[in-house]
Design an enzyme around this catalytic site. Structure first.
Site, PDB file in Angstrom:
ATOM      1  N   GLY A   1      46.344  33.035  96.285  1.00 32.30           N
ATOM      2  CA  GLY A   1      45.752  32.810  94.967  1.00 32.30           C
ATOM      3  C   GLY A   1      44.268  33.150  94.909  1.00 32.30           C
TER       4      GLY A   1
ATOM      5  N   GLU B   1      44.245  36.741  94.270  1.00 37.31           N
ATOM      6  CA  GLU B   1      44.744  36.929  92.899  1.00 37.31           C
ATOM      7  C   GLU B   1      43.680  36.554  91.866  1.00 37.31           C
ATOM      8  OE1 GLU B   1      48.173  34.561  94.027  1.00 37.31           O
ATOM      9  OE2 GLU B   1      49.479  36.145  93.273  1.00 37.31           O
TER      10      GLU B   1
HETATM   11  N1  CAA Z   1      45.865  25.118 100.974  1.00 36.37           N
HETATM   12  C1  CAA Z   1      45.522  23.900 101.424  1.00 36.37           C
HETATM   13  N2  CAA Z   1      44.658  23.701 102.447  1.00 36.37           N
HETATM   14  C2  CAA Z   1      44.133  24.793 103.037  1.00 36.37           C
HETATM   15  C3  CAA Z   1      44.457  26.099 102.603  1.00 36.37           C
HETATM   16  C4  CAA Z   1      45.361  26.244 101.519  1.00 36.37           C
HETATM   17  N3  CAA Z   1      45.704  27.451 101.012  1.00 36.37           N
HETATM   18  N4  CAA Z   1      43.798  26.975 103.395  1.00 36.37           N
HETATM   19  C5  CAA Z   1      43.074  26.250 104.264  1.00 36.37           C
HETATM   20  N5  CAA Z   1      43.276  24.928 104.057  1.00 36.37           N
HETATM   21  C6  CAA Z   1      42.694  23.799 104.765  1.00 36.37           C
HETATM   22  C7  CAA Z   1      43.355  23.616 106.129  1.00 36.37           C
HETATM   23  O1  CAA Z   1      44.552  22.883 106.019  1.00 36.37           O
HETATM   24  C8  CAA Z   1      42.271  22.864 106.869  1.00 36.37           C
HETATM   25  O2  CAA Z   1      42.294  21.517 106.465  1.00 36.37           O
HETATM   26  P1  CAA Z   1      42.266  20.325 107.577  1.00 36.37           P
HETATM   27  O3  CAA Z   1      40.925  20.494 108.232  1.00 36.37           O
HETATM   28  O4  CAA Z   1      42.395  19.095 106.754  1.00 36.37           O
HETATM   29  O5  CAA Z   1      43.388  20.595 108.499  1.00 36.37           O
HETATM   30  C9  CAA Z   1      40.982  23.474 106.311  1.00 36.37           C
HETATM   31  O6  CAA Z   1      41.335  24.077 105.074  1.00 36.37           O
HETATM   32  C10 CAA Z   1      40.408  24.553 107.203  1.00 36.37           C
HETATM   33  O7  CAA Z   1      41.435  25.497 107.454  1.00 36.37           O
HETATM   34  P2  CAA Z   1      41.825  26.017 108.916  1.00 36.37           P
HETATM   35  O8  CAA Z   1      41.596  24.935 109.930  1.00 36.37           O
HETATM   36  O9  CAA Z   1      43.202  26.590 108.850  1.00 36.37           O
HETATM   37  O10 CAA Z   1      40.717  27.154 109.111  1.00 36.37           O
HETATM   38  P3  CAA Z   1      40.816  28.458 110.028  1.00 36.37           P
HETATM   39  O11 CAA Z   1      39.447  29.038 110.014  1.00 36.37           O
HETATM   40  O12 CAA Z   1      41.442  28.123 111.338  1.00 36.37           O
HETATM   41  O13 CAA Z   1      41.834  29.449 109.262  1.00 36.37           O
HETATM   42  C11 CAA Z   1      42.743  30.573 107.337  1.00 36.37           C
HETATM   43  C12 CAA Z   1      41.483  29.992 108.030  1.00 36.37           C
HETATM   44  C13 CAA Z   1      43.239  31.793 108.119  1.00 36.37           C
HETATM   45  C14 CAA Z   1      42.303  31.011 105.930  1.00 36.37           C
HETATM   46  C15 CAA Z   1      43.851  29.498 107.258  1.00 36.37           C
HETATM   47  O14 CAA Z   1      43.299  28.294 106.731  1.00 36.37           O
HETATM   48  C16 CAA Z   1      45.026  29.864 106.402  1.00 36.37           C
HETATM   49  O15 CAA Z   1      45.855  30.629 106.817  1.00 36.37           O
HETATM   50  N6  CAA Z   1      45.109  29.311 105.186  1.00 36.37           N
HETATM   51  C17 CAA Z   1      46.228  29.500 104.296  1.00 36.37           C
HETATM   52  C18 CAA Z   1      46.189  30.885 103.636  1.00 36.37           C
HETATM   53  C19 CAA Z   1      47.393  31.069 102.735  1.00 36.37           C
HETATM   54  O16 CAA Z   1      48.521  31.049 103.187  1.00 36.37           O
HETATM   55  N7  CAA Z   1      47.148  31.249 101.427  1.00 36.37           N
HETATM   56  C20 CAA Z   1      48.187  31.433 100.444  1.00 36.37           C
HETATM   57  C21 CAA Z   1      48.482  30.130  99.763  1.00 36.37           C
HETATM   58  S1  CAA Z   1      49.896  30.205  98.707  1.00 36.37           S
HETATM   59  C22 CAA Z   1      49.351  30.886  97.271  1.00 36.37           C
HETATM   60  O17 CAA Z   1      48.199  31.191  97.123  1.00 36.37           O
HETATM   61  C23 CAA Z   1      50.410  31.073  96.215  1.00 36.37           C
HETATM   62  C24 CAA Z   1      49.955  31.889  95.061  1.00 36.37           C
HETATM   63  O18 CAA Z   1      50.202  33.057  95.009  1.00 36.37           O
HETATM   64  C25 CAA Z   1      49.217  31.300  93.979  1.00 36.37           C
END
Ligand code: CAA
Length: 258
Positions: free
Chosen positions: A109, A112
């Site tokens: 998102g 997006e």
């Molecule tokens: N939703 C909720 N929480 C999230 C998040 C998300 N999309 N992305 C990161 N966070 C949170 C993590 O859970 C973490 O929280 P805690 O400390 O409480 O555990 C905090 O942010 C820091 O994240 P990381 O520890 O994972 O940080 P990192 O530097 O190791 O990794 C990252 C960074 C690669 C961006 C990884 O956080 C990640 O892969 N995030 C998810 C990305 C993702 O899948 N996005 C798509 C979401 S679905 C969507 O967007 C649907 C749509 O089309 C609208």
């Protein structure tokens, strides 16, 4: 209005929205999106604001929709509340120009949302991706459609099917971003660009935006005809007279409708 998840600066003539949920890498939850909707509506209504910049933090523009918020949602809930559409699309409704200034992660998102803006200026640290496939879903805020229009089918398909990220250099080469700047300069560059636009005639700017967007929605012939007609209409404005007179007189234009 006071905000919890975003910072809003309405120093004229540019409105700045900074996503401010650092503990979750600016994951876009309902509350944040409601606040952004309110802020964008405020800027649209404020006649002193003539361009908008949306940015995040140096680490993340936004790491996507909030996964924890949606993980237990079922189909009926998603459908009944029209999940995503309801408070995600305000940027696409704004008639004033919006620049996304992206540093760090712009995923799901987040990518997006950046693509809903009129153009993207990226920091050299930016990383774009649609990783939803790794969560057992697909992009739900226009990613499959807008990314394909920006970068073409092959690259969009690869990114959506594998979830791989694209760095800033690849994003610029592929046409996803208008340009890449050093991370430390990102917000200043975006604001400078927004101020340049804000200095122009607002009706021309809004009509130009509408015309470029028309290219996504219509045939070439109809789009060109739309452009021709609105081009003609600008000859009814005082700003056209002023802009062309200023050129002929070798001076800076002083537009009335700013
Ligand atoms: N939703 C909720 N929480 C999230 C998040 C998300 N999309 N992305 C990161 N966070 C949170 C993590 O859970 C973490 O929280 P805690 O400390 O409480 O555990 C905090 O942010 C820091 O994240 P990381 O520890 O994972 O940080 P990192 O530097 O190791 O990794 C990252 C960074 C690669 C961006 C990884 O956080 C990640 O892969 N995030 C998810 C990305 C993702 O899948 N996005 C798509 C979401 S679905 C969507 O967007 C649907 C749509 O089309 C609208």
């Amino acid at each position: 209005m006071s905000y919890k998840m975003i910072l809003v600066d309405s120093t004229e003539p540019v409105g700045l929205i900074t996503l401010n949920r650092p503990e979750a890498l600016n994951a876009l939850n309902g509350e944040l999106m409601n606040e952004m909707t309110q802020a964008l509506r405020g800027f649209e209504a404020d006649e002193n604001i003539r361009a908008v910049v949306i940015t995040g933090s140096p680490k993340a523009f936004a790491a996507g929709a909030d996964i924890k918020e949606m993980q237990d949602m079922n189909y009926v809930e998603a459908y009944m509340k029209d999940f995503i559409t309801a408070n995600w699309e305000e940027a696409t409704r704004c008639r004033k120009p919006i620049i996304a200034a992206v540093a760090g992660y712009a995923l799901g998102g987040g990518c997006e949302l950046a693509m809903m803006c009129d153009f993207i200026i990226a920091a050299d640290t930016a990383k774009f991706g649609q990783p939803e496939i790794k969560l057992g879903v697909i992009p739900g805020a226009g990613g499959t459609q807008r990314l394909t229009r920006f970068v073409g089918k092959s690259k969009a398909m690869e990114m959506v099917l594998t979830g791989r990220m694209m760095d800033a250099e690849e994003a610029e080469r592929s046409g996803l971003v208008s340009r890449v700047v050093p991370a430390d300069d990102l917000v200043d560059e975006a604001l400078k660009t927004a101020r340049k636009i804000a200095d122009l005639s607002l009706p021309s700017v809004m009509i130009a935006k509408e015309s470029v967007n028309k290219a996504y929605e219509t045939t070439l012939q109809e789009g060109v005809m739309f452009e021709r007609r609105v081009f003609h209409s600008l000859f009814a404005t005082e700003d056209q007279k002023e802009g062309m007179a200023a050129f002929a007189e070798k001076r800076t234009a002083k537009f009335k409708h700013k």
